[in-house]
Design an enzyme around this catalytic site. Structure first.
Site, PDB file in Angstrom:
ATOM      1  N   ASP A 210       0.838  -1.192   0.000  1.00 28.24           N
ATOM      2  CA  ASP A 210       0.000   0.000   0.000  1.00 28.24           C
ATOM      3  C   ASP A 210       0.879   1.250   0.000  1.00 28.24           C
ATOM      4  O   ASP A 210       2.069   1.200   0.346  1.00 28.24           O
ATOM      5  CB  ASP A 210      -0.889  -0.037   1.258  1.00 28.24           C
ATOM      6  CG  ASP A 210      -2.170   0.767   1.121  1.00 28.24           C
ATOM      7  OD1 ASP A 210      -2.292   1.528   0.149  1.00 28.24           O
ATOM      8  OD2 ASP A 210      -3.045   0.625   2.002  1.00 28.24           O
TER       9      ASP A 210
ATOM     10  N   ASP B 126     -10.888   1.868  -3.228  1.00 22.95           N
ATOM     11  CA  ASP B 126     -11.466   1.524  -1.926  1.00 22.95           C
ATOM     12  C   ASP B 126     -12.982   1.463  -1.999  1.00 22.95           C
ATOM     13  O   ASP B 126     -13.630   0.948  -1.090  1.00 22.95           O
ATOM     14  CB  ASP B 126     -11.050   2.554  -0.866  1.00 22.95           C
ATOM     15  CG  ASP B 126      -9.665   2.258  -0.324  1.00 22.95           C
ATOM     16  OD1 ASP B 126      -9.185   1.122  -0.516  1.00 22.95           O
ATOM     17  OD2 ASP B 126      -9.056   3.159   0.272  1.00 22.95           O
TER      18      ASP B 126
HETATM   19  C1  DGJ Z   1      -5.873   1.915   1.905  1.00 27.14           C
HETATM   20  C2  DGJ Z   1      -6.246   0.708   1.119  1.00 27.14           C
HETATM   21  O1  DGJ Z   1      -6.745   1.073  -0.128  1.00 27.14           O
HETATM   22  C3  DGJ Z   1      -7.236  -0.131   1.897  1.00 27.14           C
HETATM   23  O2  DGJ Z   1      -7.651  -1.226   1.143  1.00 27.14           O
HETATM   24  C4  DGJ Z   1      -6.607  -0.555   3.191  1.00 27.14           C
HETATM   25  O3  DGJ Z   1      -5.544  -1.418   2.944  1.00 27.14           O
HETATM   26  C5  DGJ Z   1      -6.145   0.663   3.966  1.00 27.14           C
HETATM   27  N1  DGJ Z   1      -5.306   1.517   3.180  1.00 27.14           N
HETATM   28  C6  DGJ Z   1      -5.387   0.243   5.197  1.00 27.14           C
HETATM   29  O4  DGJ Z   1      -4.850   1.302   5.855  1.00 27.14           O
END
Ligand code: DGJ
Length: 727
Positions: free
Chosen positions: A463, A533
Site C-alpha cells: 500500500d 477503496d
Molecule cells: C488503503 C487501502 O486502499 C485499503 O484497502 C486498506 O488497505 C487501507 N489503506 C489500510 O490502511
C-alpha cells in the site's frame, strides 16, 4: 518487422505501421502512424511549401523529438540547459540501428519480449545526444518507445524536461480521452475535442495519482467503442508525469513523459538519463479494438513472467480490512478465517493493523514486526493456524511510509522526505520515506526479507497511502534536488524487483489508498492492483469500465463486499456484487463471521464458477456491450476466449430492464446483442440452450427480466461441436 531504407524507417505490426524519416538536413520527422501499409511502402515526407522560407519553417514539421529554441515553437519533448545557460537544441540524426529483441531500460519497468528494436541517434552540436528506442510487438499491435539522453559534450548539462514520446499528427481534428478521478472514484473517462492550444493531464503528487492516469487516447471524432481510428498511449511509469496535447496550425502533437515540475537532471560528460517508455497502440476498430490490444500486450509482455499464463489460477482471497479495520485479535481473525475456509476461499489477507502498536492510522508505520497484544503467537503462529484451516496467508504492508510515532522515525528522522528548516506535512498522519536513498531501500529490504522468511507468506498487498510533499533528500546536494522524485521511483521499483525475484512465488498486489497508482509501471512487478477503496457494485462498474480503457480486467483487484456498502451506503443484489468482483481478480472483503452455514454455502457456487472459468475471465477479450452510465445504474459486458470457443456474459442493473435504458414501466424481455463470437458456430449455455453465433451477434442473447435492487445475470456460453439444434 522493421524496414530501413536510406534514412527512412517503417515499423510494422500485424495491423499497424509507424514511419519516421530524416530529411535532407538530418532532422528526424514523423511521417505516419496508422493502419498497416505494404511491407515496402515508402515514407511520405512532408510536402514542401512553395516559397523559399519553407525550408526554415521548422514550426510546420512533424518532429519525432522536438527541441526548443531553434524554430519549432510548439511543445518541446526535451529542454536541455547547457553550461553556458543556453536552452536550445537542433537535433540531427547521426545513426540508426536495428537489432533483434527488446532494448533495455536499466532500473525501469518495461514491456519484455519484443521481436525487434530500432535505435535512432540524434545529436545537437552542443553535446546533447538523444537515442530514441522503439520496439515492435507485432502480434499485439503494440510499439514501445523510450528515450535515452546522453551528454557527449565536455561540460555538464542539465535536463529540465526529458520526455519519452513526441508524436505529431496531421491537422485533422482529434478527440482526447483521459481518465480523471479522486479517492474512491478513480479513472472516469472524459472525452473532449482537442482545442487549439495545449491541453494536458499530469501528476505532481509523486505517484501517478487518483486524479489523472498516465494513459491517454486520441481518436477521430466519429470513433466509438467498435469503429473508428484510435491511438492509445500508456506511460510505463508510476510517478510524476505530464501528457500534453497541442493543436496548432501545423497539426496535433502529443508529448508524454516525466513531469518537468521539480525535475532537473544533471549529466556530467558521458552520463546518460533513461526516460521511461510509452506503449502505443493504433486501432482501426474503435476504443474496443484499442483496449483489447493493450490488454493482450500487458498480459503477455508486461506482467511479471510467472503470472503471464492466464491458466495459472490466482487465489480467491478474503481481505480483513472491511471486516475488521484496526479492531481485531487472533481469535477474531481465526473466526473470520474459518468462515472464509467454509466458503471455499483460498487465501486470507491480513490488512493494516497487525504490527507493533498500530490501533489506528496514527502510528507504527516502519516498524514491521507483529503486535503481540493482537497476535500472541506472532505471524508464524497465525500462519500455522490458517494453514490448518486450509488457507494460505497474505499480508498488508506500506513500505514507503513512516509514522512520526515509530521506532524507525525516532532512529532515523532524516530518512523521511523533509525540507531543511521546515516541518514536513503529515497526510494520514504519516511521512514518506526517502526512497531516493539506497540505504533506506536496503533497510526496508532487510525488514521485508525477515518478514517473508519468517513464515510462508504467499501474497503481499503493498500500500502507499499518501502523496509526496516536502520532496527534498538529505543525501543529495542542493543542485541535485531536482532528481529526488525520479530517484524515489527508481528506489520503489528496485525494491519491488528485489522482492519478487527473491520470493518468486509471491503474489504482489499494489495499492495506493485504493487505486492511486494504477499504471503500467506497477504492473511490471505486480500482476494485480487494488482498483479502488470503493467496493460498491455500481461505483465499481464505472471505475472498472474506465480502468479497462487500457488495463486488462485480470489486473484489477475487485472484491465482493457487504451491503449497505461501507463507502456509499447503497445496496445491490448478491449477483450484481459478484458480477463486479468477477470482472477482476475476484476476492472477498467483508465480515463473514455472522454468516449462517447456508449463507456461506450460497457464496460457493460463485467461487466454483470462478475456478471453472477463471482462465477465460483472465485471458479473454473484453467487450463492453452497454457501458455504465453516469448514474451507475447498470452495464453489460462479455469476455470471449481467444479461440472464441467460450464466452461469459454479464448484465447488471438496467441492462436487464431493456437494452434501451430502464423505465419504470414493464418492457418486453430484453435482448443483448453480443460481440466477438464466431457467427458460423453454435453456442450452448449452461442449461443446454443452443444459439447460432450469428443470432447472438445480430438479434442478441435473451435476458431474463429481473427486478429488485440492482439485479444481475451471468451466462456462460460454449461453442458446441455439434451445430444441429439451436434455440
Ligand atoms: C488503503 C487501502 O486502499 C485499503 O484497502 C486498506 O488497505 C487501507 N489503506 C489500510 O490502511
Amino acid at each position: 518487422m522493421i524496414v530501413c531504407r536510406d534514412a527512412c524507417f517503417t515499423l510494422h505490426t500485424a495491423h499497424t505501421s509507424y514511419q519516421l524519416c530524416a530529411d535532407e538536413q538530418g532532422r528526424l520527422l514523423h511521417t505516419y502512424y496508422g493502419a498497416r501499409l505494404p511491407d515496402d511502402a515508402p515514407n511520405l515526407r512532408p510536402t514542401r511549401a512553395p516559397h523559399a522560407e519553407a525550408g526554415r519553417r521548422l514550426n510546420l514539421l512533424p518532429f519525432e523529438c522536438s527541441a526548443p529554441g531553434t524554430g519549432d515553437f510548439r511543445t518541446p519533448a526535451v529542454l536541455p540547459e547547457y553550461a553556458d545557460g543556453s536552452l536550445c537544441a537542433d537535433l540531427q540524426m547521426v545513426g540508426a540501428q536495428v537489432t533483434p529483441g527488446k532494448y533495455e531500460l536499466p532500473g525501469l519497468p518495461a514491456f519484455r519480449g519484443a521481436e525487434q528494436t530500432l535505435c535512432v541517434t540524434l545529436r545537437d552540436c552542443a553535446g546533447l545526444e538523444v537515442e530514441l528506442r522503439y520496439a515492435v510487438f507485432p502480434q499485439h499491435d503494440v510499439i514501445t518507445r523510450a528515450a535515452v539522453y546522453r551528454n557527449t559534450g565536455a561540460a555538464p548539462l542539465s535536463l529540465r524536461k526529458a520526455s519519452s514520446l513526441c508524436l505529431d499528427f496531421d491537422t485533422r481534428p482529434l478527440d482526447m480521452i483521459t481518465l480523471h478521478g479522486k479517492w474512491s472514484q478513480e479513472r472516469t473517462p472524459e472525452r473532449a475535442p482537442l482545442r487549439y492550444g495545449v491541453q494536458s493531464v499530469g501528476s505532481m503528487q509523486g505517484v501517478s495519482s487518483h486524479a489523472h492516469n498516465p494513459a491517454v487516447a486520441l481518436c477521430r471524432p466519429d470513433a466509438d467503442e467498435e469503429h473508428g481510428d484510435c491511438w492509445g498511449f500508456a506511460l510505463v511509469y508510476s510517478g510524476n508525469f505530464l501528457c500534453e496535447a497541442e493543436r496548432s496550425e501545423s497539426g496535433n502533437r502529443l508529448v508524454m513523459g516525466i513531469h518537468p515540475h521539480q525535475f532537473c537532471w544533471t549529466l556530467a560528460p558521458g552520463e546518460s538519463f533513461v526516460a521511461p517508455e510509452v506503449a502505443m497502440v493504433y486501432a482501426a476498430d474503435g476504443l474496443g479494438g484499442m483496449r483489447r490490444c493493450f490488454h493482450r500486450a500487458i498480459r503477455a509482455h508486461l506482467l511479471p513472467e510467472r503470472w503471464r499464463d492466464m491458466n495459472r489460477p490466482r487465489p480467491v482471497l478474503l481481505n480483513s480490512w472491511e471486516a475488521c479495520y484496526f479492531r481485531f485479535d487472533q481469535d477474531r481473525l481465526l473466526a473470520l478465517a474459518e468462515a472464509a475456509a467454509r466458503a471455499g476461499i483460498d487465501l486470507f489477507v491480513l490488512d493494516d493493523g497487525w504490527f507493533k502498536g498500530r490501533d489506528a492510522d496514527n502510528s507504527s508505520l516502519g516498524d514491521w514486526v507483529a503486535d503481540v497484544r493482537k497476535l500472541p503467537e506472532g505471524l508464524e503462529g497465525l500462519c500455522r493456524r490458517l494453514q490448518a484451516l486450509g488457507l494460505d496467508f497474505g499480508l498488508w504492508i506500506e513500505p514507503e511510509a513512516v509514522s512520526p510515532d515509530s521506532d524507525l522515525f525516532r532512529l532515523h528522522p532524516d530518512w523521511a522526505l523533509r525540507v531543511p528548516g521546515r516541518t514536513p506535512l503529515t497526510l494520514r498522519n504519516q511521512y514518506v520515506l526517502d526512497f531516493s536513498r539506497p540505504e533506506v531501500v536496503q533497510a526496508l529490504w532487510e525488514q521485508l526479507h525477515r518478514l517473508l522468511s519468517s513464515c510462508p507468506i504467499r501474497y503481499i498487498k503493498w500500500d502507499m497511502n499518501r502523496k509526496l510533499s516536502d520532496v527534498y533528500s538529505a543525501a543529495l546536494p542542493a543542485d541535485r534536488q531536482g532528481e529526488v522524485y525520479h530517484r524515489y521511483m527508481l528506489g520503489v521499483y528496485a525494491l519491488q524487483k528485489q522482492l519478487t525475484e527473491a520470493f518468486p512465488d509471491l503474489l504482489l498486489e499494489n495499492c495506493a489508498a485504493g487505486g492511486g497508482r494504477f499504471d503500467c509501471g506497477m504492473l511490471c512487478y505486480s500482476p494485480q492492483i487494488w482498483c479502488s477503496d470503493n467496493t460498491d457494485a455500481r461505483s465499481r462498474l464505472s471505475i472498472q469500465y474506465g480502468t479497462s480503457l487500457f488495463y486488462p480486467p485480470c489486473t484489477m483487484g475487485s472484491h465482493f463486499s457487504i451491503v449497505p456498502n461501507h463507502y456509499t451506503g447503497r445496496t445491490a443484489s448478491v449477483e450484481a456484487r459478484m458480477a463486479c468482483a468477477l470482472f477482476g481478480t475476484f476476492g472477498f472483503e467483508l465480515d463473514l463471521t455472522g454468516y449462517s452455514p447456508e449463507a456461506l454455502a450460497e457464496l460457493r457456487p460463485y467461487i466454483d464458477w470462478y475456478r471453472a472459468h477463471g482462465a477465460l475471465l483472465r485471458g479473454g477479450d473484453l467487450y463492453w456491450l452497454l457501458p455504465p452510465d453516469a448514474a451507475g445504474s447498470g452495464a453489460a459486458w462479455m469476455v470471449v476466449s481467444p479461440d472464441r470457443d467460450e464466452a461469459a456474459v454479464f448484465a447488471v442493473g438496467d441492462a436487464l430492464c431493456g437494452v434501451e435504458r430502464a423505465s419504470t414501466l414493464p418492457s418486453p424481455p430484453p435482448r443483448l446483442p453480443l460481440r466477438g463470437l464466431c457467427a458460423q458456430s453454435v453456442y450452448e449455455d449452461a442449461d443446454g440452450v443452443r444459439y447460432a453465433g450469428a443470432q447472438l451477434l445480430a438479434a442478441g442473447l435473451p435476458l431474463p427480466t429481473l427486478r429488485g435492487d440492482v439485479p444481475a445475470y451471468l451466462c456462460y456460453l460454449r461453442r458446441t461441436a455439434d451445430p444441429r439444434t439451436t434455440a
